[in-house]
Each structure stands twice: as C-alpha cells, then as structure tokens.
Scaffold this motif. Sequence first.
Motif, short mmCIF file in Angstrom:
data_model
loop_
_atom_site.label_atom_id
_atom_site.label_comp_id
_atom_site.label_asym_id
_atom_site.label_seq_id
_atom_site.Cartn_x
_atom_site.Cartn_y
_atom_site.Cartn_z
N MET A 1 0.86 -1.15 0.00
CA MET A 1 0.00 0.00 0.00
C MET A 1 0.92 1.23 0.00
O MET A 1 1.70 1.43 0.91
CB MET A 1 -0.89 -0.07 1.25
N ASP A 2 0.79 1.99 -1.06
CA ASP A 2 1.63 3.17 -1.22
C ASP A 2 0.85 4.43 -0.87
O ASP A 2 0.04 4.91 -1.65
CB ASP A 2 2.14 3.28 -2.66
N LEU A 3 1.12 4.95 0.31
CA LEU A 3 0.47 6.18 0.76
C LEU A 3 1.42 7.36 0.54
O LEU A 3 2.65 7.22 0.59
CB LEU A 3 0.10 6.09 2.23
N GLU A 4 0.81 8.48 0.32
CA GLU A 4 1.59 9.72 0.19
C GLU A 4 2.04 10.13 1.59
O GLU A 4 1.22 10.38 2.48
CB GLU A 4 0.72 10.82 -0.43
N THR A 5 3.35 10.14 1.80
CA THR A 5 3.87 10.50 3.12
C THR A 5 4.47 11.89 3.15
O THR A 5 4.71 12.44 4.23
CB THR A 5 4.94 9.47 3.55
N ASN A 6 4.73 12.45 1.98
CA ASN A 6 5.23 13.82 1.90
C ASN A 6 4.04 14.76 1.76
O ASN A 6 3.72 15.23 0.69
CB ASN A 6 6.14 13.98 0.68
N LEU A 7 3.37 15.00 2.87
CA LEU A 7 2.17 15.85 2.81
C LEU A 7 2.58 17.32 2.73
O LEU A 7 3.46 17.79 3.45
CB LEU A 7 1.29 15.59 4.04
N ASP A 8 1.90 18.02 1.84
CA ASP A 8 2.17 19.45 1.65
C ASP A 8 1.30 20.24 2.62
O ASP A 8 0.12 20.45 2.40
CB ASP A 8 1.85 19.84 0.20
N LEU A 9 1.91 20.68 3.72
CA LEU A 9 1.17 21.41 4.73
C LEU A 9 0.99 22.89 4.38
O LEU A 9 0.23 23.60 5.04
CB LEU A 9 1.86 21.26 6.09
N GLN A 10 1.67 23.36 3.34
CA GLN A 10 1.60 24.77 2.95
C GLN A 10 0.35 25.05 2.12
O GLN A 10 -0.21 26.13 2.19
CB GLN A 10 2.85 25.17 2.14
N GLY A 12 -3.40 24.11 1.40
CA GLY A 12 -4.58 23.44 1.93
C GLY A 12 -5.24 22.53 0.91
O GLY A 12 -5.68 21.43 1.22
N ARG A 13 -5.31 23.02 -0.33
CA ARG A 13 -5.96 22.24 -1.39
C ARG A 13 -5.17 20.96 -1.69
O ARG A 13 -5.74 19.89 -1.79
CB ARG A 13 -6.08 23.08 -2.64
N LYS A 14 -3.85 21.07 -1.82
CA LYS A 14 -3.01 19.89 -2.12
C LYS A 14 -3.02 18.92 -0.94
O LYS A 14 -3.12 17.71 -1.12
CB LYS A 14 -1.59 20.33 -2.46
N PHE A 15 -2.92 19.47 0.27
CA PHE A 15 -2.95 18.64 1.48
C PHE A 15 -4.26 17.85 1.55
O PHE A 15 -4.26 16.65 1.83
CB PHE A 15 -2.77 19.52 2.72
N ARG A 16 -5.36 18.56 1.29
CA ARG A 16 -6.69 17.91 1.31
C ARG A 16 -6.74 16.78 0.28
O ARG A 16 -7.21 15.69 0.57
CB ARG A 16 -7.76 18.96 1.00
N GLN A 17 -6.24 17.00 -0.91
CA GLN A 17 -6.27 15.99 -1.97
C GLN A 17 -5.37 14.79 -1.61
O GLN A 17 -5.73 13.65 -1.86
CB GLN A 17 -5.84 16.58 -3.32
N GLN A 18 -4.22 15.10 -0.99
CA GLN A 18 -3.33 14.00 -0.56
C GLN A 18 -4.03 13.14 0.50
O GLN A 18 -3.93 11.91 0.46
CB GLN A 18 -2.03 14.58 0.00
N LEU A 19 -4.72 13.78 1.43
CA LEU A 19 -5.45 13.03 2.46
C LEU A 19 -6.56 12.18 1.82
O LEU A 19 -6.76 11.01 2.18
CB LEU A 19 -6.05 13.97 3.51
N ILE A 20 -7.29 12.77 0.88
CA ILE A 20 -8.36 12.03 0.20
C ILE A 20 -7.78 10.82 -0.53
O ILE A 20 -8.32 9.71 -0.45
CB ILE A 20 -9.14 12.95 -0.76
N ASN A 21 -6.67 11.03 -1.22
CA ASN A 21 -6.03 9.92 -1.95
C ASN A 21 -5.58 8.81 -0.99
O ASN A 21 -5.79 7.63 -1.25
CB ASN A 21 -4.84 10.42 -2.77
N ASN A 22 -4.96 9.23 0.13
CA ASN A 22 -4.52 8.25 1.13
C ASN A 22 -5.70 7.48 1.71
O ASN A 22 -5.65 6.25 1.85
CB ASN A 22 -3.73 8.92 2.24
N LEU A 23 -6.77 8.19 2.04
CA LEU A 23 -7.94 7.53 2.60
C LEU A 23 -8.60 6.59 1.59
O LEU A 23 -9.09 5.52 1.95
CB LEU A 23 -8.95 8.56 3.12
N THR A 24 -8.59 6.99 0.33
CA THR A 24 -9.12 6.12 -0.73
C THR A 24 -8.31 4.84 -0.84
O THR A 24 -8.87 3.73 -0.95
CB THR A 24 -9.16 6.86 -2.08
#
Length: 105
Positions: A1-10, A12-24
Amino acid sequence: MDLETNLDLQSGRKFRQQLINNLTIIQNEDNKDDNLRDRQYKELIRLLEEINTRLDQLEQEKATRDELKEAQEAWKKKIEHVALGTDYETVEQAVMQILKEKGMI
C-alpha cells in the motif's frame, strides 16, 4: 500500500487531496481485506460442514461396530459352550453322528 507520506502542509488544497487519496487507498485495501476474510470464512464454514458430515458418517458406522462387537461376544460364548461340551444341541449332533458311525441307529 503506497500512501503519500510527503504531505504538503503549505497548500490546503493539495494537502486535502493528498489526504483524500490516502484515505481512498486505505479504504480499497480494507475492502480487499474484507473480501479475503469473507472468502476465508466461507471456506472454513465449508470445511466445517464437510467435517460434520464425516463425523455423522462415523457415528452411523459406530453402531455397526457395536453390533459386530455384540455378535463377536455371542460367538465367543457359543464357542466356549462347544469347547466345554455344554452346548447340548452340538453335543447331541455329535453323539448322533457317533451312534450312526457305530451302526447303533
């Protein structure tokens, strides 16, 4: 399972999409695990039913073995009577045979 671990905290939109992708991804893996567990459960149920069927067959055969044991005991008693000369039917037949051979009847 390959999760995005380099979350972009700067961003909000990219961070939100990374979280959605990880949760999916996590949800998909969870679904795969659930499907595997369901298949394994069904296989265990099938094996359990197969074992229960075999145990039922053995239980039915057990009655037959018990009957054989009773027959064995009956024959053993019969043989003991013959060997000890206490089986009158057999003794009578033997006496009659001897008498016939001697010409007495």
